[in-house]
Motif scaffolding. Structure first.
Motif, PDB file in Angstrom:
ATOM      1  N   SER A  25       1.717  10.045  -9.987  1.00  0.00           N
ATOM      2  CA  SER A  25       0.437  10.022  -9.278  1.00  0.00           C
ATOM      3  C   SER A  25       0.534   9.245  -7.974  1.00  0.00           C
ATOM      4  O   SER A  25       1.222   8.238  -7.897  1.00  0.00           O
ATOM      5  N   GLN A  26      -0.167   9.713  -6.975  1.00  0.00           N
ATOM      6  CA  GLN A  26      -0.254   8.999  -5.696  1.00  0.00           C
ATOM      7  C   GLN A  26      -1.501   8.125  -5.634  1.00  0.00           C
ATOM      8  O   GLN A  26      -1.746   7.463  -4.630  1.00  0.00           O
ATOM      9  N   LYS A  27      -2.287   8.104  -6.705  1.00  0.00           N
ATOM     10  CA  LYS A  27      -3.525   7.332  -6.726  1.00  0.00           C
ATOM     11  C   LYS A  27      -3.214   5.856  -6.933  1.00  0.00           C
ATOM     12  O   LYS A  27      -2.465   5.484  -7.839  1.00  0.00           O
ATOM     13  N   ALA A  28      -3.814   5.034  -6.099  1.00  0.00           N
ATOM     14  CA  ALA A  28      -3.547   3.595  -6.143  1.00  0.00           C
ATOM     15  C   ALA A  28      -3.866   2.992  -7.503  1.00  0.00           C
ATOM     16  O   ALA A  28      -3.110   2.150  -8.008  1.00  0.00           O
ATOM     17  N   PHE A  29      -4.969   3.409  -8.118  1.00  0.00           N
ATOM     18  CA  PHE A  29      -5.339   2.805  -9.409  1.00  0.00           C
ATOM     19  C   PHE A  29      -4.358   3.212 -10.510  1.00  0.00           C
ATOM     20  O   PHE A  29      -4.104   2.432 -11.426  1.00  0.00           O
ATOM     21  N   ASP A  30      -3.772   4.420 -10.424  1.00  0.00           N
ATOM     22  CA  ASP A  30      -2.756   4.823 -11.399  1.00  0.00           C
ATOM     23  C   ASP A  30      -1.491   3.987 -11.226  1.00  0.00           C
ATOM     24  O   ASP A  30      -0.900   3.527 -12.201  1.00  0.00           O
ATOM     25  N   GLN A  31      -1.080   3.805  -9.987  1.00  0.00           N
ATOM     26  CA  GLN A  31       0.115   3.009  -9.707  1.00  0.00           C
ATOM     27  C   GLN A  31      -0.093   1.562 -10.151  1.00  0.00           C
ATOM     28  O   GLN A  31       0.807   0.947 -10.717  1.00  0.00           O
ATOM     29  N   LYS A  32      -1.287   1.039  -9.911  1.00  0.00           N
ATOM     30  CA  LYS A  32      -1.584  -0.344 -10.320  1.00  0.00           C
ATOM     31  C   LYS A  32      -1.523  -0.483 -11.841  1.00  0.00           C
ATOM     32  O   LYS A  32      -0.957  -1.444 -12.360  1.00  0.00           O
ATOM     33  N   ALA A  33      -2.095   0.477 -12.543  1.00  0.00           N
ATOM     34  CA  ALA A  33      -2.079   0.426 -14.011  1.00  0.00           C
ATOM     35  C   ALA A  33      -0.652   0.491 -14.542  1.00  0.00           C
ATOM     36  O   ALA A  33      -0.287  -0.273 -15.447  1.00  0.00           O
ATOM     37  N   LEU A  34       0.153   1.387 -13.981  1.00  0.00           N
ATOM     38  CA  LEU A  34       1.547   1.501 -14.419  1.00  0.00           C
ATOM     39  C   LEU A  34       2.322   0.232 -14.086  1.00  0.00           C
ATOM     40  O   LEU A  34       3.089  -0.279 -14.910  1.00  0.00           O
ATOM     41  N   LYS A  35       2.112  -0.292 -12.902  1.00  0.00           N
ATOM     42  CA  LYS A  35       2.796  -1.515 -12.474  1.00  0.00           C
ATOM     43  C   LYS A  35       2.467  -2.677 -13.412  1.00  0.00           C
ATOM     44  O   LYS A  35       3.344  -3.438 -13.812  1.00  0.00           O
ATOM     45  N   GLU A  36       1.206  -2.801 -13.783  1.00  0.00           N
ATOM     46  CA  GLU A  36       0.793  -3.881 -14.699  1.00  0.00           C
ATOM     47  C   GLU A  36       1.421  -3.692 -16.079  1.00  0.00           C
ATOM     48  O   GLU A  36       1.846  -4.667 -16.711  1.00  0.00           O
ATOM     49  N   ALA A  37       1.480  -2.449 -16.540  1.00  0.00           N
ATOM     50  CA  ALA A  37       2.090  -2.177 -17.852  1.00  0.00           C
ATOM     51  C   ALA A  37       3.584  -2.501 -17.836  1.00  0.00           C
ATOM     52  O   ALA A  37       4.098  -3.117 -18.771  1.00  0.00           O
ATOM     53  N   ILE A  38       4.264  -2.098 -16.770  1.00  0.00           N
ATOM     54  CA  ILE A  38       5.699  -2.393 -16.649  1.00  0.00           C
ATOM     55  C   ILE A  38       5.911  -3.900 -16.599  1.00  0.00           C
ATOM     56  O   ILE A  38       6.785  -4.439 -17.285  1.00  0.00           O
ATOM     57  N   ALA A  39       5.123  -4.588 -15.800  1.00  0.00           N
ATOM     58  CA  ALA A  39       5.255  -6.047 -15.681  1.00  0.00           C
ATOM     59  C   ALA A  39       5.069  -6.721 -17.035  1.00  0.00           C
ATOM     60  O   ALA A  39       5.819  -7.645 -17.383  1.00  0.00           O
ATOM     61  N   GLY A  40       4.082  -6.269 -17.803  1.00  0.00           N
ATOM     62  CA  GLY A  40       3.844  -6.841 -19.122  1.00  0.00           C
ATOM     63  C   GLY A  40       5.017  -6.642 -20.059  1.00  0.00           C
ATOM     64  O   GLY A  40       5.415  -7.557 -20.785  1.00  0.00           O
ATOM     65  N   ALA A  81       0.813  -1.210   0.000  1.00  0.00           N
ATOM     66  CA  ALA A  81       0.000   0.000   0.000  1.00  0.00           C
ATOM     67  C   ALA A  81       0.850   1.265   0.000  1.00  0.00           C
ATOM     68  O   ALA A  81       0.344   2.328  -0.315  1.00  0.00           O
ATOM     69  N   GLY A  82       2.113   1.145   0.351  1.00  0.00           N
ATOM     70  CA  GLY A  82       2.988   2.313   0.427  1.00  0.00           C
ATOM     71  C   GLY A  82       3.878   2.447  -0.790  1.00  0.00           C
ATOM     72  O   GLY A  82       4.011   1.524  -1.599  1.00  0.00           O
ATOM     73  N   LEU A  83       4.497   3.598  -0.887  1.00  0.00           N
ATOM     74  CA  LEU A  83       5.372   3.903  -2.012  1.00  0.00           C
ATOM     75  C   LEU A  83       6.520   2.906  -2.132  1.00  0.00           C
ATOM     76  O   LEU A  83       6.918   2.529  -3.222  1.00  0.00           O
ATOM     77  N   LEU A  84       7.051   2.439  -0.987  1.00  0.00           N
ATOM     78  CA  LEU A  84       8.235   1.591  -1.010  1.00  0.00           C
ATOM     79  C   LEU A  84       7.985   0.127  -0.663  1.00  0.00           C
ATOM     80  O   LEU A  84       8.933  -0.633  -0.509  1.00  0.00           O
ATOM     81  N   ASN A  85       6.747  -0.283  -0.515  1.00  0.00           N
ATOM     82  CA  ASN A  85       6.493  -1.676  -0.129  1.00  0.00           C
ATOM     83  C   ASN A  85       5.583  -2.415  -1.105  1.00  0.00           C
ATOM     84  O   ASN A  85       4.856  -3.324  -0.725  1.00  0.00           O
ATOM     85  N   GLY A  86       5.642  -2.057  -2.361  1.00  0.00           N
ATOM     86  CA  GLY A  86       4.872  -2.768  -3.375  1.00  0.00           C
ATOM     87  C   GLY A  86       3.584  -2.086  -3.775  1.00  0.00           C
ATOM     88  O   GLY A  86       2.874  -2.564  -4.649  1.00  0.00           O
ATOM     89  N   GLY A  87       3.268  -0.942  -3.162  1.00  0.00           N
ATOM     90  CA  GLY A  87       2.047  -0.225  -3.507  1.00  0.00           C
ATOM     91  C   GLY A  87       2.212   0.726  -4.674  1.00  0.00           C
ATOM     92  O   GLY A  87       1.267   1.380  -5.086  1.00  0.00           O
ATOM     93  N   SER A  88       3.406   0.791  -5.197  1.00  0.00           N
ATOM     94  CA  SER A  88       3.670   1.622  -6.374  1.00  0.00           C
ATOM     95  C   SER A  88       4.432   0.771  -7.385  1.00  0.00           C
ATOM     96  O   SER A  88       4.662  -0.409  -7.166  1.00  0.00           O
ATOM     97  N   PHE A  89       4.838   1.416  -8.461  1.00  0.00           N
ATOM     98  CA  PHE A  89       5.595   0.676  -9.475  1.00  0.00           C
ATOM     99  C   PHE A  89       7.015   0.374  -9.024  1.00  0.00           C
ATOM    100  O   PHE A  89       7.736  -0.360  -9.684  1.00  0.00           O
ATOM    101  N   TYR A  90       7.450   0.906  -7.876  1.00  0.00           N
ATOM    102  CA  TYR A  90       8.756   0.625  -7.272  1.00  0.00           C
ATOM    103  C   TYR A  90       8.695  -0.811  -6.772  1.00  0.00           C
ATOM    104  O   TYR A  90       8.072  -1.088  -5.746  1.00  0.00           O
ATOM    105  N   ASP A  91       9.295  -1.740  -7.527  1.00  0.00           N
ATOM    106  CA  ASP A  91       9.071  -3.151  -7.214  1.00  0.00           C
ATOM    107  C   ASP A  91      10.056  -4.019  -7.994  1.00  0.00           C
ATOM    108  O   ASP A  91      10.967  -3.529  -8.645  1.00  0.00           O
ATOM    109  N   TYR A  92       9.837  -5.316  -7.918  1.00  0.00           N
ATOM    110  CA  TYR A  92      10.593  -6.310  -8.678  1.00  0.00           C
ATOM    111  C   TYR A  92       9.678  -6.855  -9.761  1.00  0.00           C
ATOM    112  O   TYR A  92       8.493  -7.070  -9.528  1.00  0.00           O
ATOM    113  N   TYR A  93      10.253  -7.116 -10.948  1.00  0.00           N
ATOM    114  CA  TYR A  93       9.472  -7.598 -12.083  1.00  0.00           C
ATOM    115  C   TYR A  93      10.158  -8.811 -12.702  1.00  0.00           C
ATOM    116  O   TYR A  93      11.372  -8.796 -12.925  1.00  0.00           O
ATOM    117  N   GLN A  94       9.340  -9.811 -13.005  1.00  0.00           N
ATOM    118  CA  GLN A  94       9.887 -11.051 -13.560  1.00  0.00           C
ATOM    119  C   GLN A  94      10.069 -10.937 -15.068  1.00  0.00           C
ATOM    120  O   GLN A  94       9.199 -10.439 -15.777  1.00  0.00           O
TER     121      GLN A  94
END
Length: 177
Positions: A97-112, A49-62
């Motif tokens: 954006s700090q909006k969760a749905f924006d971060q989720k959309a970006l995260k999914e796009a990066i993962a893809g 849920a946070g910026l640094l714990n997987g709630g943003s696009f700041y993450d690991y990608y396979q």
């Protein structure tokens, strides 16, 4: 740091110190940002849920070959470079954006996008990019990394009888200048 503080105290006062440290205490202290938010601000961190714990696009990608890339492109110049490099230029605004749905959309796009290539391909692509994207290496890969080699972080210790054993070096360096 505790040993150094005790030595300084002894030099200044003539009194020594008993030093007590636990691995649990040390690990707990690594939560400085989340700890301050919780203990001083009353904000409990929730997983992913946070910026640094997987709630943003700041993450690991396979990657396609089931390896991993770490993405830490939080600052605007790095997130813009990340989006451009991945062909997601139209999503640059979502990174800010700090909006969760924006971060989720970006995260999914990066993962893809990252799933489309092997780790070695991504390493080649990001080698010349200042985007805060790095491979997650195994210990044996990290031991061969030019920076760790140049810093002497793998050393050989004599086990006796002429047998040498590779091991991790000490990160603390001393030298008079």
């Amino acid at each position: 740091m505790g040993i150094l503080a005790a030595v300084i105290q002894r030099q200044q006062t003539g009194e020594g110190q008993f030093i007590d440290i636990s691995m649990t205490d040390a690990a707990f202290a690594l939560n400085a940002m989340a700890g301050a938010a919780c203990l001083a601000g009353g904000v409990e961190q929730k997983p992913e849920a946070g910026l640094l714990n997987g709630g943003s696009f700041y993450d690991y990608y396979q990657t396609r070959d089931e390896r991993w890339l770490s993405v830490g492109s939080l600052e605007p110049q790095f997130s813009a470079r990340l989006c451009d490099t991945l062909g997601l230029s139209e999503m640059k605004g979502l990174a800010l954006s700090q909006k969760a749905f924006d971060q989720k959309a970006l995260k999914e796009a990066i993962a893809g996008k990252i799933r489309d290539k092997d780790l070695a391909e991504w390493q080649s692509i990001f080698a010349g990019q200042d985007a805060c994207v790095e491979p997650v290496l195994t210990i044996s890969e990290a031991a061969e990394h030019p920076q760790l080699k140049a810093r002497g972080m793998v050393v050989e210790a004599d086990r006796g009888g002429g047998v040498m054993q590779r091991q991790l070096g000490c990160a603390i360096r001393f030298g008079a200048r």
